[in-house]
Design a protein around this motif. Structure first.
Motif, mmCIF file in Angstrom:
data_model
loop_
_atom_site.group_PDB
_atom_site.id
_atom_site.type_symbol
_atom_site.label_atom_id
_atom_site.label_comp_id
_atom_site.label_asym_id
_atom_site.label_seq_id
_atom_site.Cartn_x
_atom_site.Cartn_y
_atom_site.Cartn_z
ATOM 1 N N VAL A 71 0.839 -1.202 0.000
ATOM 2 C CA VAL A 71 0.000 0.000 0.000
ATOM 3 C C VAL A 71 0.874 1.252 0.000
ATOM 4 N N MET A 72 1.918 1.239 0.812
ATOM 5 C CA MET A 72 2.777 2.419 0.891
ATOM 6 C C MET A 72 3.492 2.658 -0.435
ATOM 7 N N GLU A 73 3.928 1.613 -1.074
ATOM 8 C CA GLU A 73 4.588 1.763 -2.372
ATOM 9 C C GLU A 73 3.616 2.274 -3.424
ATOM 10 N N GLY A 74 2.422 1.721 -3.412
ATOM 11 C CA GLY A 74 1.461 2.062 -4.458
ATOM 12 C C GLY A 74 0.810 3.414 -4.286
ATOM 13 N N ILE A 75 0.776 3.925 -3.054
ATOM 14 C CA ILE A 75 0.086 5.197 -2.795
ATOM 15 C C ILE A 75 1.075 6.277 -2.369
ATOM 16 N N THR A 303 11.091 -18.736 0.554
ATOM 17 C CA THR A 303 11.087 -17.857 1.719
ATOM 18 C C THR A 303 9.704 -17.539 2.265
ATOM 19 N N SER A 304 8.748 -17.211 1.398
ATOM 20 C CA SER A 304 7.456 -16.737 1.890
ATOM 21 C C SER A 304 6.453 -16.696 0.753
ATOM 22 N N GLN A 305 5.182 -16.483 1.121
ATOM 23 C CA GLN A 305 4.117 -16.228 0.155
ATOM 24 C C GLN A 305 3.405 -14.952 0.568
ATOM 25 N N ASP A 306 3.091 -14.126 -0.436
ATOM 26 C CA ASP A 306 2.501 -12.807 -0.214
ATOM 27 C C ASP A 306 1.137 -12.918 0.459
ATOM 28 N N ALA A 307 0.792 -11.858 1.213
ATOM 29 C CA ALA A 307 -0.537 -11.764 1.813
ATOM 30 C C ALA A 307 -1.598 -11.395 0.790
ATOM 31 N N ASP A 308 -1.192 -10.787 -0.321
ATOM 32 C CA ASP A 308 -2.146 -10.240 -1.291
ATOM 33 C C ASP A 308 -2.054 -10.984 -2.618
ATOM 34 N N LEU A 309 -3.217 -11.232 -3.213
ATOM 35 C CA LEU A 309 -3.218 -11.713 -4.595
ATOM 36 C C LEU A 309 -2.878 -10.559 -5.530
ATOM 37 N N VAL A 310 -3.523 -9.423 -5.318
ATOM 38 C CA VAL A 310 -3.198 -8.178 -6.017
ATOM 39 C C VAL A 310 -2.543 -7.266 -4.999
ATOM 40 N N GLU A 311 -1.306 -6.872 -5.231
ATOM 41 C CA GLU A 311 -0.553 -6.132 -4.234
ATOM 42 C C GLU A 311 -1.307 -4.885 -3.792
ATOM 43 N N GLY A 312 -1.454 -4.743 -2.470
ATOM 44 C CA GLY A 312 -2.119 -3.590 -1.894
ATOM 45 C C GLY A 312 -3.610 -3.755 -1.685
ATOM 46 N N GLU A 313 -4.184 -4.854 -2.172
ATOM 47 C CA GLU A 313 -5.612 -5.103 -1.990
ATOM 48 C C GLU A 313 -5.815 -6.208 -0.961
ATOM 49 N N HIS A 314 -6.679 -5.947 0.014
ATOM 50 C CA HIS A 314 -6.954 -6.959 1.037
ATOM 51 C C HIS A 314 -7.487 -8.233 0.377
ATOM 52 N N PRO A 332 -1.055 -16.054 -4.883
ATOM 53 C CA PRO A 332 -0.222 -14.954 -4.394
ATOM 54 C C PRO A 332 1.265 -15.239 -4.610
ATOM 55 N N ARG A 333 1.987 -14.160 -4.853
ATOM 56 C CA ARG A 333 3.394 -14.280 -5.233
ATOM 57 C C ARG A 333 4.210 -15.003 -4.163
ATOM 58 N N ILE A 334 5.076 -15.881 -4.614
ATOM 59 C CA ILE A 334 5.993 -16.605 -3.740
ATOM 60 C C ILE A 334 7.395 -16.025 -3.912
ATOM 61 N N ASP A 335 8.027 -15.708 -2.808
ATOM 62 C CA ASP A 335 9.420 -15.247 -2.830
ATOM 63 C C ASP A 335 10.305 -16.487 -2.979
ATOM 64 N N ARG A 336 10.922 -16.630 -4.136
ATOM 65 C CA ARG A 336 11.648 -17.850 -4.455
ATOM 66 C C ARG A 336 13.131 -17.793 -4.097
ATOM 67 N N HIS A 337 13.506 -16.836 -3.290
ATOM 68 C CA HIS A 337 14.865 -16.875 -2.760
ATOM 69 C C HIS A 337 14.996 -18.089 -1.835
ATOM 70 N N ILE A 338 16.161 -18.684 -1.861
ATOM 71 C CA ILE A 338 16.440 -19.828 -0.990
ATOM 72 C C ILE A 338 17.510 -19.394 -0.005
ATOM 73 N N TYR A 339 17.075 -19.070 1.213
ATOM 74 C CA TYR A 339 17.981 -18.584 2.248
ATOM 75 C C TYR A 339 18.351 -19.722 3.193
ATOM 76 N N ALA A 340 19.600 -19.729 3.632
ATOM 77 C CA ALA A 340 20.040 -20.771 4.560
ATOM 78 C C ALA A 340 19.255 -20.707 5.862
ATOM 79 N N ARG A 341 19.053 -19.503 6.388
ATOM 80 C CA ARG A 341 18.339 -19.360 7.660
ATOM 81 C C ARG A 341 16.939 -19.953 7.584
ATOM 82 N N GLU A 342 16.194 -19.591 6.564
ATOM 83 C CA GLU A 342 14.824 -20.084 6.413
ATOM 84 C C GLU A 342 14.792 -21.593 6.241
ATOM 85 N N ASN A 343 15.774 -22.148 5.543
ATOM 86 C CA ASN A 343 15.806 -23.603 5.380
ATOM 87 C C ASN A 343 16.150 -24.297 6.686
ATOM 88 N N GLY A 344 16.980 -23.673 7.516
ATOM 89 C CA GLY A 344 17.237 -24.247 8.834
ATOM 90 C C GLY A 344 15.964 -24.381 9.647
#
Length: 594
Positions: A71-75, A303-314, A332-344
């Motif tokens: 929301v902050m980025e988009g507005i 790493t994670s999956q986004d809270a929004d299907l459309v960024e900024g929309e509930h 919703p968008r998946i962050d496909r970075h593979i971090y060592a910490r998250e895999n631990g």
């Protein structure tokens, strides 16, 4: 990062403003290409460039899964007045908090998005948490230009008066236990007033407290675990990060790996302790989500999956849909970075699921991910990179997360290679991250000093203490107490609010030896395998579980001499004495439950 009760802060700093933007890369690129805001990366040159251009540095710190960041980025960052002020006097920098644990740890109390403004020398002028609408943001930026002195959100850091002797005082122990009782919410259940989420350390600590006179810690833990079930996605599985409004009915829909891995571990341990089928069902649904949505083809985890299907929309209406309906609209968008910490975190959760259920596939999933991280993220000397290529680092969080996972894998498999990897990782931490008090998140941050982070020091204290018992190496005990001296500092304890159970766990474990369970017999002997499985299924989280096959040579810490036995057996040593040999899995399980 756990949700915390945040307070807005204005910090004095550099003549540069650093903006950390958690939003998607495509949006940033389009914005820069359109000539609005030119976003820079956080680097060693940020403040040098700010000095040359006589600019403030604006840091917008966020995460790709964060709704209000979108929301902050988009507005806000597309508002003409805001854009004009930033282009006039600010050096704008955006960073994904998940990609930079050093910055994320430093500003974790501000939540995402966090807005930090620095002067050109790196001094903080303003620290603000959460979404800032365009008009207040423009007013803030103009006020800094007019008067760049630190605002009320910038307060001197409390002096760090370290604990002594690597332990809490009796008064501190009593006070922290009191906090767990007084901060519990008997109406809505669980801890936390504004946000509800599963604090894994609290549940683990309360789970192991005895029943009887005094506070019913186990009841509070079970009520919290049961309430948290409302944050398990009923369609895809996985857990939402937290709920707002002081209850469990208003979830934020992002799915962050730390919550997946640690909730998986905690529900598995809860099932092993109480045998409540709801808990293992929740753990199974989290594991299913990981395998369907967050697993890379090589076996490691995203790493994670986004809270929004459309960024900024509930997205509440989206997450109310069934599987096919969701998929038809998109995922919703998946962050496909593979971090060592998250895999631990994921590896540790899967390994505990195997311990509670005996599911060999879960263990294989953990082992496959661990091997991938070793192959693709390992550093010389036992440490780990965060990502494929790190612009900064190494970070302590990656290495301690993997060290913990390796030690769990050793207890699950009795494969000494995993113990050695844990030893190497913790030794790397000693040589790279040791501070005057506690252990630092990173060796340095551009323009700032690195600091210790509480959760990382809790993890190190607990892992290093166990390694001391597994190996007999006093260095690891010294490391655990060095971390504990930081955790026992009054200012550290005060900053934690009700999230102090990790400190209690580390302190309690340092005060006594873990139960030592050893299976003696060949690893291809079915009777020995049954004994090991019986020991593995017990719910103790602080334990020294080993399997001695004499064909492999002496134990890593041969502090007990076991007699020659005609067949496979087990011994349980605790409180300075050892049991007679145990031949039956049922008898071993019964003894461990007492």
């Amino acid at each position: 990062m756990k949700p915390r009760t945040h307070s807005s802060i204005i910090a004095a700093g550099a003549a540069a403003v650093f903006l950390f933007n958690p939003l998607c890369q495509s949006a940033h690129s389009a914005e820069a290409a359109g000539g609005a805001i030119t976003w820079h990366a956080w680097s060693d040159h940020v403040f040098e460039d700010a000095k040359k251009e006589h600019r403030f540095v604006l840091l917008d710190l966020g995460a790709g899964w964060c709704h209000w960041c979108h929301v902050m980025e988009g507005i806000t960052y597309r508002d003409d007045a805001v854009v004009g002020l930033i282009r006039q006097k600010y050096l704008a920098v955006h960073v994904d908090a998940d990609s930079r644990p050093d910055l994320a740890n430093r500003y974790e109390d501000y939540g995402w998005p966090a807005t930090i403004v620095f002067n050109e020398n790196g001094g903080e002028i303003v620290k603000r948490r959460g979404y800032i609408p365009p008009k207040p943001m423009a007013s803030l930026l103009q006020a800094i230009i007019d008067d760049p002195s630190p605002g009320p959100s910038v307060q001197p850091e409390a002096p760090l008066e370290a604990g002594r002797g690597g332990a809490l005082s009796e008064a501190q122990r009593a006070e922290l236990r009191k906090v767990l009782v007084t901060e519990y919410d008997p109406k809505n259940l669980g801890w936390g007033i504004v946000q509800k989420f599963l604090d894994w350390d609290i549940v683990e600590y309360c789970m192991h407290q005895p029943t009887g006179p005094g506070p019913d810690y186990q009841r509070m833990a079970r009520e919290t675990l049961t309430s948290q079930l409302k944050l398990v996605d009923p369609v895809w599985g996985g857990v939402y990060q937290y709920s707002t409004d002081g209850d469990w009915e208003h979830p934020h829909f992002e799915k962050v790996m730390q919550f997946q891995g640690e909730d998986l571990r905690t529900y598995a341990q809860g099932y092993a302790w109480w045998k409540d089928p709801k808990y293992i069902e929740a753990a199974t649904r989290i594991r299913g989500y990981l395998n369907r949505f967050l697993k890379d083809g090589g076996g490691a985890f995203y790493t994670s999956q986004d809270a929004d299907l459309v960024e900024g929309e509930h997205s509440a209406s989206y997450f109310a849909l069934h599987d096919a309906e969701r998929v038809a609209k998109g995922v919703p968008r998946i962050d496909r970075h593979i971090y060592a910490r998250e895999n631990g975190w994921a590896i540790n959760g899967l390994a505990w699921y195997h311990a509670a259920t005996g599911d060999a596939d879960a263990l294989n999933e953990a082992l496959r991910a661990a091997r991938w991280i070793v192959e693709h993220r390992a550093l010389p000397g036992g440490g780990f990179r965060h990502d494929e290529k790190d612009l900064a680092g190494p970070f302590m969080g990656d290495t301690i997360s993997m060290a913990r996972a390796f030690l769990t894998l050793y207890q699950e498999t009795a494969d000494r290679a995993w113990l050695q990897r844990s030893v190497d990782a913790v030794s790397f931490i000693e040589s790279h991250f040791k501070g005057k008090v506690g252990y630092l998140s990173s060796s340095s941050i551009a323009g700032m000093n690195s600091k210790p982070q509480s959760d990382e020091n809790v993890a190190l204290a607990r892992v290093a203490n166990l390694l001391h018992h597994f190996t007999g190496d006093r260095l690891f005990e010294e490391m655990a107490r060095h971390a504990m001296n930081y955790l026992a500092a009054p200012s550290v304890i005060e900053s934690r609010g009700f999230q102090i159970a990790g400190i209690l766990l580390a302190d309690e474990e340092l005060s006594h030896e873990p139960p030592h369970i050893t299976v003696v017999g060949h690893k291809d002997d079915p009777a020995a395998k049954e004994l090991f499985s019986a020991a593995l299924s017990r719910p103790e989280t602080y334990r020294r579980l080993e399997w001695w096959d004499k064909r492999e040579g002496p134990m890593p810490n041969p502090d007990v001499t076991y007699p020659e036995m005609p067949k496979a057996c087990a011994f349980v040593c605790r409180d300075g004495s050892c049991s007679a040999p145990i031949y039956l899995p049922g008898k071993l399980a019964q003894l461990l439950s007492n």
